[in-house]
Design a protein around this motif. Structure first.
Motif, PDB file in Angstrom:
ATOM      1  N   GLU A 181     -13.342  -3.992  -9.609  1.00  0.00           N
ATOM      2  CA  GLU A 181     -14.847  -3.612  -9.545  1.00  0.00           C
ATOM      3  C   GLU A 181     -14.990  -2.055  -9.365  1.00  0.00           C
ATOM      4  N   ALA A 182     -14.400  -1.653  -8.203  1.00  0.00           N
ATOM      5  CA  ALA A 182     -14.416  -0.439  -7.744  1.00  0.00           C
ATOM      6  C   ALA A 182     -13.498   0.655  -8.356  1.00  0.00           C
ATOM      7  N   SER A 183     -12.625   0.194  -9.005  1.00  0.00           N
ATOM      8  CA  SER A 183     -11.468   1.235  -9.629  1.00  0.00           C
ATOM      9  C   SER A 183     -11.876   1.658 -11.093  1.00  0.00           C
ATOM     10  N   HIS A 184     -11.093   2.683 -11.271  1.00  0.00           N
ATOM     11  CA  HIS A 184     -11.077   3.014 -12.720  1.00  0.00           C
ATOM     12  C   HIS A 184      -9.943   2.482 -13.505  1.00  0.00           C
ATOM     13  N   ARG A 185      -8.753   2.179 -12.919  1.00  0.00           N
ATOM     14  CA  ARG A 185      -7.613   1.579 -13.638  1.00  0.00           C
ATOM     15  C   ARG A 185      -7.012   0.837 -12.539  1.00  0.00           C
ATOM     16  N   GLY A 186      -6.079  -0.043 -12.868  1.00  0.00           N
ATOM     17  CA  GLY A 186      -5.202  -1.020 -12.040  1.00  0.00           C
ATOM     18  C   GLY A 186      -3.955  -1.212 -12.496  1.00  0.00           C
ATOM     19  N   TYR A 187      -3.269  -1.752 -11.393  1.00  0.00           N
ATOM     20  CA  TYR A 187      -1.578  -2.380 -11.557  1.00  0.00           C
ATOM     21  C   TYR A 187      -1.528  -3.570 -11.083  1.00  0.00           C
ATOM     22  N   VAL A 188      -0.939  -4.434 -11.617  1.00  0.00           N
ATOM     23  CA  VAL A 188      -0.642  -5.835 -11.044  1.00  0.00           C
ATOM     24  C   VAL A 188       0.854  -5.793 -11.006  1.00  0.00           C
ATOM     25  N   LEU A 189       0.940  -6.169  -9.458  1.00  0.00           N
ATOM     26  CA  LEU A 189       2.475  -6.342  -9.038  1.00  0.00           C
ATOM     27  C   LEU A 189       2.995  -7.913  -8.819  1.00  0.00           C
ATOM     28  N   GLU A 190       3.917  -7.913  -9.341  1.00  0.00           N
ATOM     29  CA  GLU A 190       4.668  -9.333  -9.082  1.00  0.00           C
ATOM     30  C   GLU A 190       6.209  -9.453  -8.930  1.00  0.00           C
ATOM     31  N   GLY A 191       6.477  -9.556  -7.693  1.00  0.00           N
ATOM     32  CA  GLY A 191       7.952  -9.789  -7.621  1.00  0.00           C
ATOM     33  C   GLY A 191       8.614  -8.346  -7.438  1.00  0.00           C
ATOM     34  N   GLY A 192       7.837  -7.349  -6.835  1.00  0.00           N
ATOM     35  CA  GLY A 192       8.225  -6.171  -6.942  1.00  0.00           C
ATOM     36  C   GLY A 192       8.288  -5.174  -8.254  1.00  0.00           C
ATOM     37  N   LEU A 193       7.609  -5.728  -9.235  1.00  0.00           N
ATOM     38  CA  LEU A 193       7.613  -5.067 -10.496  1.00  0.00           C
ATOM     39  C   LEU A 193       6.175  -5.126 -11.028  1.00  0.00           C
ATOM     40  N   VAL A 194       5.885  -4.042 -11.504  1.00  0.00           N
ATOM     41  CA  VAL A 194       4.565  -3.905 -12.345  1.00  0.00           C
ATOM     42  C   VAL A 194       4.418  -4.728 -13.754  1.00  0.00           C
ATOM     43  N   VAL A 236       9.234   0.306  -9.486  1.00  0.00           N
ATOM     44  CA  VAL A 236       7.760   0.460  -9.724  1.00  0.00           C
ATOM     45  C   VAL A 236       7.782   1.943 -10.167  1.00  0.00           C
ATOM     46  N   SER A 237       6.667   1.985 -11.264  1.00  0.00           N
ATOM     47  CA  SER A 237       6.373   2.995 -11.967  1.00  0.00           C
ATOM     48  C   SER A 237       4.947   3.226 -12.188  1.00  0.00           C
ATOM     49  N   LEU A 238       4.141   4.015 -11.711  1.00  0.00           N
ATOM     50  CA  LEU A 238       2.720   4.130 -11.643  1.00  0.00           C
ATOM     51  C   LEU A 238       2.143   5.427 -11.548  1.00  0.00           C
ATOM     52  N   HIS A 239       1.077   5.965 -12.098  1.00  0.00           N
ATOM     53  CA  HIS A 239       0.486   7.317 -11.766  1.00  0.00           C
ATOM     54  C   HIS A 239      -0.935   7.004 -11.496  1.00  0.00           C
ATOM     55  N   VAL A 240      -1.617   8.089 -10.452  1.00  0.00           N
ATOM     56  CA  VAL A 240      -2.753   8.253 -10.317  1.00  0.00           C
ATOM     57  C   VAL A 240      -3.095   9.736 -10.351  1.00  0.00           C
ATOM     58  N   ASP A 241      -4.255   9.806 -11.197  1.00  0.00           N
ATOM     59  CA  ASP A 241      -4.572  11.179 -11.722  1.00  0.00           C
ATOM     60  C   ASP A 241      -5.608  11.871 -10.658  1.00  0.00           C
ATOM     61  N   GLU A 242      -5.743  12.950 -10.496  1.00  0.00           N
ATOM     62  CA  GLU A 242      -6.672  13.840  -9.621  1.00  0.00           C
ATOM     63  C   GLU A 242      -8.105  13.120  -9.855  1.00  0.00           C
ATOM     64  N   GLY A 243      -8.588  12.736  -8.866  1.00  0.00           N
ATOM     65  CA  GLY A 243     -10.123  12.193  -9.009  1.00  0.00           C
ATOM     66  C   GLY A 243     -10.156  10.932  -9.186  1.00  0.00           C
ATOM     67  N   GLU A 244      -9.141  10.112  -9.381  1.00  0.00           N
ATOM     68  CA  GLU A 244      -8.968   8.665  -9.817  1.00  0.00           C
ATOM     69  C   GLU A 244      -8.989   7.832  -8.660  1.00  0.00           C
ATOM     70  N   LEU A 245      -9.644   6.520  -8.667  1.00  0.00           N
ATOM     71  CA  LEU A 245      -9.709   5.445  -7.833  1.00  0.00           C
ATOM     72  C   LEU A 245      -8.724   4.384  -8.559  1.00  0.00           C
ATOM     73  N   VAL A 246      -7.543   4.278  -8.166  1.00  0.00           N
ATOM     74  CA  VAL A 246      -6.563   3.232  -8.729  1.00  0.00           C
ATOM     75  C   VAL A 246      -6.202   1.974  -7.729  1.00  0.00           C
ATOM     76  N   CYS A 247      -6.320   0.986  -8.333  1.00  0.00           N
ATOM     77  CA  CYS A 247      -6.120  -0.277  -7.317  1.00  0.00           C
ATOM     78  C   CYS A 247      -4.444  -0.774  -7.770  1.00  0.00           C
ATOM     79  N   LEU A 248      -3.882  -1.441  -6.828  1.00  0.00           N
ATOM     80  CA  LEU A 248      -2.577  -1.950  -7.047  1.00  0.00           C
ATOM     81  C   LEU A 248      -2.998  -3.566  -6.298  1.00  0.00           C
ATOM     82  N   ILE A 249      -2.907  -4.481  -7.405  1.00  0.00           N
ATOM     83  CA  ILE A 249      -3.144  -5.959  -6.895  1.00  0.00           C
ATOM     84  C   ILE A 249      -1.935  -6.760  -7.019  1.00  0.00           C
ATOM     85  N   GLY A 250      -2.054  -8.046  -6.424  1.00  0.00           N
ATOM     86  CA  GLY A 250      -0.643  -8.922  -6.444  1.00  0.00           C
ATOM     87  C   GLY A 250      -0.944  -9.852  -5.110  1.00  0.00           C
TER      88      GLY A 250
END
Length: 236
Positions: free
Chosen positions: A201-214, A22-36
């Motif tokens: 709806e609440a987040s700035h950015r998002g990642y979708v995780l499936e089977g341990g991978l983005v 998994v590779s992802l980043h969260v910038d200062e002040g962001e709300l990022v979600c991880l869904i799956g």
């Protein structure tokens, strides 16, 4: 600048690779979600960030330092706070005592007392029950307490694991109202949530995780409109 950056993080339980890179980043002040879906590796990813499990490979960069081998208490002292799946309140302690546990590493007593009052303003239900033991609270009240306890540490990065799980719709609405409010105060957040619509709806950015991978990433609005996301996670 990225406050949190995961670089090809892999986690194994026994012979099973739960997180495969998994590779992802969260910038200062962001709300990022991880869904799956269940079993996608979302909670394991959070555990790797907080040191509750150690990554078999990859880097967990926080404020420019690799914390992948640090102990959980060292990571907490760096300013990361986790609201765990299932809430994890101390059932025999009162609401006030639970909040105090969130501030255990702080010695600024006046500011801690002010923060406690702030939590009570944020969650009036908790103020009414301040002397009540946490084990006697409803699921929604325990979730409020778990978030309040995490905020008592004045985190630089707040990690939330399935905050809406098992809660009534009205309570879910209240919890997400608080999450959005905390985000506007500038607290950086990584949100793991099965309710994909609410999370996006609440987040700035998002990642979708499936089977341990983005498998997908992008602006939350674009993910909300993505046919693949809509079919798999929004019930369309």
């Amino acid at each position: 600048m990225s406050l949190l950056k995961l670089e090809d993080v892999q986690v194994s339980y026994g012979g099973i690779r739960a997180v495969k890179g998994v590779s992802l980043h969260v910038d200062e002040g962001e709300l990022v979600c991880l869904i799956g879906a269940n079993g996608a590796g979302k909670t394991t990813t959070l555990k790797a960030i907080t040191g509750l499990v150690h990554a078999a490979a990859g880097k967990v960069m926080y404020a420019g330092t690799d914390i992948a081998r640090d102990k959980p208490y060292e990571i907490a002292r760096r300013g990361l706070a986790l609201v765990p799946e299932g809430r994890g309140v101390f059932p025999q302690l009162t609401i006030q005592e639970n909040l105090a546990m969130g501030a255990y590493s702080r010695d600024d007593r006046a500011a801690v007392a002010a923060d406690e009052e702030r939590m009570f303003a944020l969650f009036p239900r908790l103020k009414e029950r301040a002397k009540q033991t946490a084990g006697t609270l409803s699921g929604g009240e325990q979730q409020m307490l778990a978030i309040g306890r995490a905020l008592m540490s004045r985190p630089r990065l707040l990690l939330l694991d399935e905050p809406s799980m098992g809660l009534a719709p009205l309570m879910v609405e209240k919890i997400f109202e608080v999450i959005r409010g905390v985000a506007t105060e500038g607290v950086t957040m990584l949100l793991v949530e099965q309710n994909a619509r609410l999370a996006l709806e609440a987040s700035h950015r998002g990642y979708v995780l499936e089977g341990g991978l983005v498998t997908l990433e992008g602006e939350a609005k674009s993910l909300l409109g993505n046919p693949q996301v809509r079919q798999a996670y929004l019930g369309e």
